[in-house]
Structure formats: structure tokens, C-alpha cells
Design a protein around this motif. Sequence first.
Motif, mmCIF file in Angstrom:
data_model
loop_
_atom_site.group_PDB
_atom_site.id
_atom_site.type_symbol
_atom_site.label_atom_id
_atom_site.label_comp_id
_atom_site.label_asym_id
_atom_site.label_seq_id
_atom_site.Cartn_x
_atom_site.Cartn_y
_atom_site.Cartn_z
ATOM 1 N N TYR A 182 0.848 -1.188 0.000
ATOM 2 C CA TYR A 182 0.000 0.000 0.000
ATOM 3 C C TYR A 182 0.886 1.241 0.000
ATOM 4 N N ARG A 183 0.522 2.260 -0.774
ATOM 5 C CA ARG A 183 1.228 3.537 -0.730
ATOM 6 C C ARG A 183 0.211 4.652 -0.599
ATOM 7 N N ALA A 184 0.608 5.706 0.143
ATOM 8 C CA ALA A 184 -0.307 6.804 0.421
ATOM 9 C C ALA A 184 -0.312 7.820 -0.714
ATOM 10 N N TYR A 185 -1.483 8.256 -1.135
ATOM 11 C CA TYR A 185 -1.594 9.344 -2.113
ATOM 12 C C TYR A 185 -2.717 10.289 -1.699
ATOM 13 N N SER A 186 -2.415 11.564 -1.726
ATOM 14 C CA SER A 186 -3.406 12.555 -1.347
ATOM 15 C C SER A 186 -4.440 12.678 -2.452
ATOM 16 N N VAL A 187 -5.699 12.857 -2.064
ATOM 17 C CA VAL A 187 -6.753 13.001 -3.051
ATOM 18 C C VAL A 187 -6.679 14.416 -3.619
ATOM 19 N N LEU A 199 -5.911 11.372 -8.303
ATOM 20 C CA LEU A 199 -4.616 11.429 -7.631
ATOM 21 C C LEU A 199 -3.603 12.065 -8.563
ATOM 22 N N ILE A 200 -2.635 12.743 -8.000
ATOM 23 C CA ILE A 200 -1.530 13.283 -8.786
ATOM 24 C C ILE A 200 -0.279 12.576 -8.294
ATOM 25 N N ILE A 201 0.344 11.807 -9.182
ATOM 26 C CA ILE A 201 1.437 10.950 -8.735
ATOM 27 C C ILE A 201 2.719 11.269 -9.490
ATOM 28 N N ARG A 202 3.798 11.396 -8.738
ATOM 29 C CA ARG A 202 5.095 11.600 -9.375
ATOM 30 C C ARG A 202 5.845 10.273 -9.429
ATOM 31 N N TYR A 203 6.457 10.026 -10.574
ATOM 32 C CA TYR A 203 7.177 8.778 -10.786
ATOM 33 C C TYR A 203 8.459 8.755 -9.960
ATOM 34 N N GLY A 207 10.500 2.714 -8.054
ATOM 35 C CA GLY A 207 9.494 2.582 -6.994
ATOM 36 C C GLY A 207 8.444 1.535 -7.337
ATOM 37 N N ILE A 208 8.016 0.803 -6.343
ATOM 38 C CA ILE A 208 7.093 -0.299 -6.591
ATOM 39 C C ILE A 208 5.756 0.209 -7.105
ATOM 40 N N CYS A 209 5.151 1.133 -6.342
ATOM 41 C CA CYS A 209 3.798 1.550 -6.694
ATOM 42 C C CYS A 209 3.796 2.489 -7.895
ATOM 43 N N THR A 210 4.741 3.431 -7.935
ATOM 44 C CA THR A 210 4.708 4.387 -9.040
ATOM 45 C C THR A 210 5.063 3.707 -10.367
ATOM 46 N N THR A 211 5.965 2.737 -10.337
ATOM 47 C CA THR A 211 6.262 2.011 -11.573
ATOM 48 C C THR A 211 5.012 1.288 -12.061
ATOM 49 N N GLY A 247 5.919 19.850 -6.912
ATOM 50 C CA GLY A 247 5.663 18.566 -7.566
ATOM 51 C C GLY A 247 4.279 18.027 -7.274
ATOM 52 N N SER A 248 4.205 16.749 -6.861
ATOM 53 C CA SER A 248 2.905 16.145 -6.628
ATOM 54 C C SER A 248 2.249 16.676 -5.352
ATOM 55 N N GLY A 249 2.982 17.503 -4.584
ATOM 56 C CA GLY A 249 2.397 18.169 -3.416
ATOM 57 C C GLY A 249 1.223 19.056 -3.808
HETATM 58 C C1 LIG Z 1 0.657 11.255 3.636
HETATM 59 C C2 LIG Z 1 1.333 10.993 2.324
HETATM 60 C C3 LIG Z 1 0.761 11.491 1.160
HETATM 61 C C4 LIG Z 1 1.370 11.272 -0.073
HETATM 62 N N1 LIG Z 1 0.797 11.793 -1.199
HETATM 63 C C5 LIG Z 1 1.414 11.638 -2.392
HETATM 64 C C6 LIG Z 1 0.859 12.222 -3.587
HETATM 65 O O1 LIG Z 1 -0.195 12.855 -3.562
HETATM 66 N N2 LIG Z 1 1.523 12.056 -4.754
HETATM 67 C C7 LIG Z 1 2.726 11.341 -4.825
HETATM 68 O O2 LIG Z 1 3.283 11.223 -5.924
HETATM 69 N N3 LIG Z 1 3.256 10.767 -3.714
HETATM 70 C C8 LIG Z 1 2.631 10.894 -2.513
HETATM 71 N N4 LIG Z 1 3.189 10.307 -1.395
HETATM 72 C C9 LIG Z 1 4.395 9.446 -1.559
HETATM 73 C C10 LIG Z 1 3.946 8.000 -1.896
HETATM 74 O O3 LIG Z 1 3.215 7.463 -0.822
HETATM 75 C C11 LIG Z 1 5.111 7.028 -2.164
HETATM 76 O O4 LIG Z 1 6.049 7.092 -1.124
HETATM 77 C C12 LIG Z 1 5.865 7.290 -3.451
HETATM 78 O O5 LIG Z 1 4.941 7.409 -4.532
HETATM 79 C C13 LIG Z 1 6.865 6.170 -3.765
HETATM 80 O O6 LIG Z 1 6.227 4.888 -3.807
HETATM 81 P P1 LIG Z 1 6.809 3.668 -4.613
HETATM 82 O O7 LIG Z 1 6.124 2.422 -4.179
HETATM 83 O O8 LIG Z 1 6.782 3.963 -6.076
HETATM 84 O O9 LIG Z 1 8.346 3.649 -4.192
HETATM 85 P P2 LIG Z 1 9.048 2.635 -3.169
HETATM 86 O O10 LIG Z 1 9.161 1.300 -3.801
HETATM 87 O O11 LIG Z 1 8.397 2.773 -1.861
HETATM 88 O O12 LIG Z 1 10.474 3.338 -3.045
HETATM 89 C C14 LIG Z 1 11.552 3.146 -3.955
HETATM 90 C C15 LIG Z 1 12.726 3.997 -3.516
HETATM 91 O O13 LIG Z 1 12.430 5.373 -3.679
HETATM 92 C C16 LIG Z 1 12.565 6.091 -2.457
HETATM 93 N N5 LIG Z 1 11.411 7.019 -2.352
HETATM 94 C C17 LIG Z 1 10.204 6.784 -1.775
HETATM 95 N N6 LIG Z 1 9.383 7.835 -1.905
HETATM 96 C C18 LIG Z 1 10.062 8.772 -2.590
HETATM 97 C C19 LIG Z 1 9.732 10.077 -3.035
HETATM 98 N N7 LIG Z 1 8.521 10.628 -2.794
HETATM 99 N N8 LIG Z 1 10.694 10.763 -3.712
HETATM 100 C C20 LIG Z 1 11.925 10.218 -3.948
HETATM 101 N N9 LIG Z 1 12.275 8.969 -3.548
HETATM 102 C C21 LIG Z 1 11.374 8.257 -2.872
HETATM 103 C C22 LIG Z 1 12.513 5.055 -1.377
HETATM 104 O O14 LIG Z 1 13.316 5.427 -0.265
HETATM 105 C C23 LIG Z 1 13.065 3.821 -2.041
HETATM 106 O O15 LIG Z 1 14.471 3.778 -1.944
HETATM 107 C C24 LIG Z 1 2.575 10.529 -0.152
HETATM 108 C C25 LIG Z 1 3.148 10.022 1.029
HETATM 109 C C26 LIG Z 1 2.554 10.254 2.251
HETATM 110 C C27 LIG Z 1 3.196 9.710 3.496
#
Ligand SMILES: Cc1cc2nc3c(=O)[nH]c(=O)nc-3n(C[C@H](O)[C@H](O)[C@H](O)COP(=O)(O)OP(=O)(O)OC[C@H]3O[C@@H](n4cnc5c(N)ncnc54)[C@H](O)[C@@H]3O)c2cc1C
Lengths: 367, 200
Positions: A182-187, A199-203, A207-211, A247-249
Motif C-alpha cells: 500500500y502507498r499513500a496518495y493525497s486526493v 490522484l496526482i502521482i510523481r514517478y 518505486g514499486i507503486c509508481t512504476t 511537484g505532486s504536493g
Molecule cells: C501522507 C502521504 C501522502 C502522499 N501523497 C502523495 C501524492 O499525492 N503524490 C505522490 O506522488 N506521492 C505521494 N506520497 C508518496 C507516496 O506514498 C510514495 O512514497 C511514493 O509514490 C513512492 O512509492 P513507490 O512504491 O513507487 O516507491 P518505493 O518502492 O516505496 O520506493 C523506492 C525507492 O524510492 C525512495 N522514495 C520513496 N518515496 C520517494 C519520493 N517521494 N521521492 C523520492 N524517492 C522516494 C525510497 O526510499 C526507495 O528507496 C505521499 C506520502 C505520504 C506519506
Amino acid sequence: MAQEILVAVLIVSLTSAALATLLAVSERFLSDYGQCRVLLNDEKEITVQGGKTLLSVLSDNKIFIPSACGGRGTCGLCKLKVQEGAGLLLPTEEPYLNQQERDSGVRLSCQVKVRNDLKIQIPEELFNIREFTCKCAEITDLTHDIKQFRFELVEPDKIDYIPGQYIQLLTPVYEKSSEEVYRAYSVSGDPADKNHIELIIRYVPGGICTTYCFKYLKVGDEVRFNGPYGQFRLTDTDSPVVFIAGGSGMAPIKCILHHMKNNGIKRTAVYYFGAKKVKDMFMQDLMKKFQDELPDFKFIPAVSSPDPDEKWDGQKGLVTEVVKRDLKNAAQHEAYLCGSPGLVDAAEKVLVELGLTEDKIFYDKFA
Amino acid sequence: MNISAEIWQAFVVCVAAIFTQNILLSYFLGLCPFIGVSREIKAAFGLGAAVIFVMVSTCMLNWLAYRYVLLPLNLHFFRFILFIVIIAAFVQFVEMVIDRFSPRLYQTLGVFLPLITVNCAILGASLFMVIRNYTFIVAVGYGLGSGIGWFVAIVAMAGIRQKLKNDRIPPGLQGAGITLIITGLMALAFIGFTGVLQGG
Ligand SMILES: Cc1cc2nc3c(=O)[nH]c(=O)nc-3n(C[C@H](O)[C@H](O)[C@H](O)COP(=O)(O)OP(=O)(O)OC[C@H]3O[C@@H](n4cnc5c(N)ncnc54)[C@H](O)[C@@H]3O)c2cc1C
Ligand code: FES
């Protein structure tokens, strides 16, 4: 030669298989903690198979605890009060718990294993968190590494959330990941549209979820998420508001702006949005529209290092520098910050310098 | 070689592995957890103890696997894969056992076990021991010495870092930066032990 290779492969496979069997068998016998009972808030009792973490046991029972880091013990959001049966506090939990929390039995539910009967307290509001099934309705490119995802809710088909809150998107098992995370994304969407979430997501490279979202998810695919979570929201005071994001903030701020428009909130507001290059800017037209439609709202985009061939006549510099230059005095404001931890920390520092006290600064760090 | 001579050699190798040829300070193996977990003495102690235990046990297991499986089949070039697999399986197994039978031990040592599955110092010790053709007893001494050496280094580092907590360190050097510099200084200090022992 061929024979040698064959023997080699055979031996290595055999040893690995033998060790794997040994592990599987011992897991079967050693990690079998039998049936355990978990008593929730002194009223509801669930019976679960022991051996898993409290967080996953609860989510199996459709009780969802915020866990932005997905149970890796790095976000500290999965706190729960465990009254009985949690065992000793683990070193992995210590950094997230202050003395008062330790004394009252607060634990990180992703680190506590269910080995025996437990008695726990869950905040009432978490019972309202549900699991949603939805369909990906639209994917829009915003910049080279940011996309907007629109999902149509299927079951349940309506969601109520407070603008600023986030959901946790389930990444299924796919080529690059062997477990569900599970990964958190703001609505980010318009809260009036209860049948959709955006959702607005940055790659994040690798990363597991963004990929998954960027390379695998297609329009029409079914996706699951749970939520809503989080305390990030607009207060109901009249203080002037300063939003700072990068960014995605953009996501939760955009949602809050929709909310202000829908409800005729007339507060003075200014929104500083930072990007590195001009090509990293997005939704400028929409922000201009908000500027026209809201009574007292200003959008100030800042680009820190535009390429020589990019035309940019807006503010130049890091968004924090622009805030310092432009805002001058923030003593009466309330601040809402969103984006990478680096940005949030830097912005908080600048705001404190500008006279704002920390209790007026609200943020979500995307870590 | 008779047994008592072997034990003597094991002792010499063990002491050498702690001081003159410290696996961390002279080979720089196992740096990741060394930097990550050396913030507090308590955690460093737990991790260090886990490393000693795993190092001794995996040296034994790997020695046996090498001597009785890989060598007879002439597959010594497969030692990398086999050693890693054995280490990973062993660590997992031990974690399960501790988790089941001793919550207290799990709290102090068990939680660190997953961290060291991928600690290159563990693999390094196993590889050095076969490259240097140690006998079983000497290999055990070597594993023990390497483990203790790593333990000593991380606990010392944690002590230094706890002292540093209130010092003003230039922003660019905070965290890993200053830790690496201190590691370098510690390594220099440990070179001072050369000459104390002509072994290893
Ligand atoms: C409350 C909350 C709200 C969020 N809202 C959003 C949103 O609206 N949009 C959005 O795009 N993301 C948001 N995020 C970030 C999101 O939850 C993930 O952490 C992010 O998308 C990476 O997930 P992943 O599975 O692709 O990467 P992972 O597989 O978890 O990480 C891969 C690698 O990348 C690093 N990494 C993790 N996150 C980031 C990052 N943000 N920038 C650079 N490197 C990173 C990790 O340390 C790890 O080494 C939010 C996080 C929180 C806690
Ligand atoms: S889920 Fe993040 S710390 Fe437990």
C-alpha cells in the motif's frame, strides 16, 4: 564441460531446494501460534491466526490502520494502544514513541506480532475507513514525470473525505513486486464529485507503486484502495492562508481549493508552487481559473533553475526564497505545506523566520 | 598438525582478526549496517552480538559445505552462490527459532538478524577462510575473531557518535560523512596493532 555445468546446476538447485524445504517446514511448526483472540475497544472480538503482524491481521479483518510506509517501520503512523499481550517494546519502535506513549502502551502495529491473545484500542474514526474497489477512468500526463489518475468508484460507489486527506492505493503483485503493498496518495480531485477520486502521482524511478501506475496500469483496470486517512485539512478560522507545495504536493492543495470554491470560503489565500524547470510546471491554467473564481486567492509559481531556452517571466528562485521575498511577514497566517520532506522542512524554517509559530504550520510529508 | 597446535593457530588467527586484520577496519566489509546502526550503543551492541553469532555459525556451515560438497565435486567456483544461500537460510531459521522461544532474546538480538543476511562481512569471512585454506578449527577461530572485531568496531563507533551528538558538525558532514571520517581514523589507529602479532 556440459556435464560439469549440469552437475553444478543440479547441486546448487538441490541445496537451495533442501534449505527452502527446511525453512518451509520449520516455519510451519515454529511460526504456528495457533488461534489468537484480539479484543477491540473492549467490545468486539476477532479470532485470527497467530504469527502475522497486528497490522496485517487487522487489515485482513477489514480494519485499516494508516500505514504510509507499508509496514516497514519507517513512517510511525500505525500507532495503536495495546493494553495486553504485545510483549516487549522492540528497538525498531523506539524512535517513534515518546515516553508518554510508551507508558500508556502505544505500539507500532506493523512491528507487533500476534503471538497470543491481545487487547487493543483503536480510535473510533478508523472504523469508518473502508476498502474501495474502483476502475481507472483516465490517465493524463501533467509533466514528464507526473501524471493525474482518475478512478471511478465501483464498490462502494461513493466516498466522503475531508479535503487534504489521503488514501492508500493497493499495488497488486506484478512483475516487479512479489507482494501486495500500500502507498499513500493525497486526493486531488473535486470533493463534490463523490463517485470519483483523482490522484496526482510523481514517478519514483524503481518505486514499486509508481512504476506500477506509470508502466502497467491501463484505463479500465480494476484497482483497490482504502481510506480516507490523515489530519491534513483546512481549519475553520479566518486567518489568511499560505499554501506551499512542489511537484505532486499540488494534490491536496488543489483539493482544498476546490473545497474553498464549492463552499464559498472567502479567506485570503496565497499559493506558492515550486518547480525546477519550466517543463515541470503544470495546472497553471486551472490555478489562474481559481484565481478568477475565488474572491481573494493568488497563485505564485516559482521556477528555480529554468533552462536557457525556456521562456519564464514569473518568479525565479527556490520556492522558499520566493516566499521569503514576497510574503515578508507571516505572523498572522496559517501555513499548509505539501511535498518532499526536504521542501517541507525548508519551508517550515522560512515561515518560522517570517514570524509564524509552529502550531500554525500544517503539513503532509510525502515520504 | 596436531590438535593443540591447531588450537594455538586458531587463537592467533582469532586475535589477528580482531586487531590487525579487522574485517571492518582493514577490509571495510559490512559498512552499511555499521553506518546505519551505530547511532546508539544499545542497538550497536545487539547488532554486533548478532554478527558474532552468525559469523561463527556460518563459517562452520560453509566450511563443511565447501569441504564435503563443493571440493569433492570440483565446484569450488560455486562457493559464492552456495555460501549466500546457506547464510540467508541459516539467518532466517535462527530468527524463527528465537522469535518462538525467547521474546527477550528476540528483542535484543533477533530483530537485527534480517539486517545481517545481506551483510557482506559475513560472506567475506566465509570466503577468506576458504581462500586461506584454514582447517575447521582455525576457521572457527577466524569466524569468532572477525565477529568480535566487527563488534568492537561498531560499539566503539556508537560510543563516539553518542559523544558527538551535542557537538557542532558542519552540515555537509553530518551523519554518514563524519562517520566515514571517524572510521578512517579508527582504521589508522588499528594499524598500530600490526607487529603485535605475526599471524593470520
Ligand atoms: C501522507 C502521504 C501522502 C502522499 N501523497 C502523495 C501524492 O499525492 N503524490 C505522490 O506522488 N506521492 C505521494 N506520497 C508518496 C507516496 O506514498 C510514495 O512514497 C511514493 O509514490 C513512492 O512509492 P513507490 O512504491 O513507487 O516507491 P518505493 O518502492 O516505496 O520506493 C523506492 C525507492 O524510492 C525512495 N522514495 C520513496 N518515496 C520517494 C519520493 N517521494 N521521492 C523520492 N524517492 C522516494 C525510497 O526510499 C526507495 O528507496 C505521499 C506520502 C505520504 C506519506
Ligand atoms: S506502517 Fe509505517 S511504521 Fe508501521
